[in-house]
Write an enzyme that holds these catalytic residues in place. Structure first.
Site, PDB file in Angstrom:
ATOM      1  N   ASP A  11       0.771  -1.188  -0.075  1.00  0.00           N
ATOM      2  CA  ASP A  11      -0.160   0.005   0.115  1.00  0.00           C
ATOM      3  C   ASP A  11       0.774   1.333  -0.035  1.00  0.00           C
ATOM      4  OD1 ASP A  11      -1.820  -1.845   0.565  1.00  0.00           O
ATOM      5  OD2 ASP A  11      -2.667  -1.152   2.183  1.00  0.00           O
ATOM      6  N   LYS A  97      -6.900  -4.965  -2.462  1.00  0.00           N
ATOM      7  CA  LYS A  97      -7.840  -5.651  -1.432  1.00  0.00           C
ATOM      8  C   LYS A  97      -8.865  -4.451  -0.870  1.00  0.00           C
ATOM      9  CE  LYS A  97      -3.923  -4.593   1.407  1.00  0.00           C
ATOM     10  NZ  LYS A  97      -4.491  -3.299   1.994  1.00  0.00           N
ATOM     11  N   CYS A 141      -2.174  -3.177   7.727  1.00  0.00           N
ATOM     12  CA  CYS A 141      -1.861  -4.138   6.542  1.00  0.00           C
ATOM     13  C   CYS A 141      -0.520  -4.779   6.734  1.00  0.00           C
ATOM     14  CB  CYS A 141      -1.920  -3.203   5.138  1.00  0.00           C
ATOM     15  SG  CYS A 141      -3.767  -2.755   5.080  1.00  0.00           S
TER      16      CYS A 141
HETATM   17  C1  VGL Z   1      -4.641   0.695   6.362  1.00  0.00           C
HETATM   18  C2  VGL Z   1      -5.652   1.723   7.981  1.00  0.00           C
HETATM   19  C3  VGL Z   1      -7.014   1.706   7.183  1.00  0.00           C
HETATM   20  C4  VGL Z   1      -3.334  -0.095   5.790  1.00  0.00           C
HETATM   21  C5  VGL Z   1      -5.815   0.403   5.538  1.00  0.00           C
HETATM   22  O1  VGL Z   1      -3.110  -0.074   4.521  1.00  0.00           O
HETATM   23  O2  VGL Z   1      -2.368  -0.264   6.690  1.00  0.00           O
HETATM   24  N1  VGL Z   1      -4.452   0.962   7.506  1.00  0.00           N
HETATM   25  N2  VGL Z   1      -6.885   1.073   6.053  1.00  0.00           N
END
Ligand code: VGL
Length: 201
Positions: A11, A97, A141
């Site tokens: 991410d 995802k 994540c």
């Molecule tokens: C994530 C918080 C909310 C991440 C994703 O990618 O770690 N963190 N959504």
């Protein structure tokens, strides 16, 4: 038996960096370090896979749907794009995802590539036995993906200098790292990567 590692880049998206909708403090600072890991994996002929948060506009993951997060990484918006200073090889498989309005999907193992393959399938096809993981965010994540990787029996290494955490509560990232340690993850920094990668062959 020789290990076959993959680099899992988690991410590295605009919304998780300063100025983004769910900015992780210093999130942008993982990018140059990830670039260096990417370069080393490429030079060693080893595979790289990237993941992205890829949400619909309405989802229970967002505060607007009863969740805890401001809207972020909405499919096909600039906030969901990878950082433009990240040098992913053009043929890098991408796992998306959180595409379903009913899921949080913090773990890379809950996502799918554009052909509908999940990460486990992709890793098996590549013959991967070991995962090096870096990106955002440490306490969500990266944590979930690491714990799932270990549960599935992959030797798993967290790239300690290529991660940053949200830290909704102070120390969340520290606690997440300790939990990953207890589950059997190894941690390395860039300076140790050459040796670690050499030992896989
Ligand atoms: C994530 C918080 C909310 C991440 C994703 O990618 O770690 N963190 N959504």
């Amino acid at each position: 038996m020789a290990e076959k590692p993959v680099l899992l880049v988690v991410d590295p998206q605009n919304d998780f960096c300063p100025g983004g909708a769910l900015a992780v403090p210093e999130g942008d600072q993982v990018v140059p370090v990830l670039n260096e890991y990417i370069r080393r994996f490429r030079e060693a002929g080893l595979p790289i896979i990237a993941t992205r948060d890829w949400h619909p506009a309405q989802t229970r993951h967002f505060t607007s749907g009863g969740g805890v997060w401001p809207p972020h990484c909405i499919q096909d918006t600039p906030g969901a794009a990878f950082r433009s200073d990240l040098y992913l090889p053009p043929d890098t498989p991408i796992i998306s995802k959180g595409t379903h309005p009913d899921e949080d999907a913090y773990s890379a193992f809950q996502g799918k590539d554009k052909q509908g393959r999940d990460l486990t399938t992709l890793l098996r096809e590549l013959g991967v036995t070991e995962i090096y993981i870096g990106g955002l965010a440490t306490d969500y994540c990266v944590r979930s993906s690491t714990l799932d990787a270990l549960k599935q029996g992959f030797r798993t290494t967290v790239l300690e200098d290529a991660i940053r955490g949200v830290d909704l509560q102070p120390e969340d990232s520290q606690r997440a790292l300790e939990e990953m340690d207890r589950a059997g993850a190894r941690r390395i920094r860039l300076a140790e990567a050459r040796e670690a990668l050499a030992a896989t062959r």
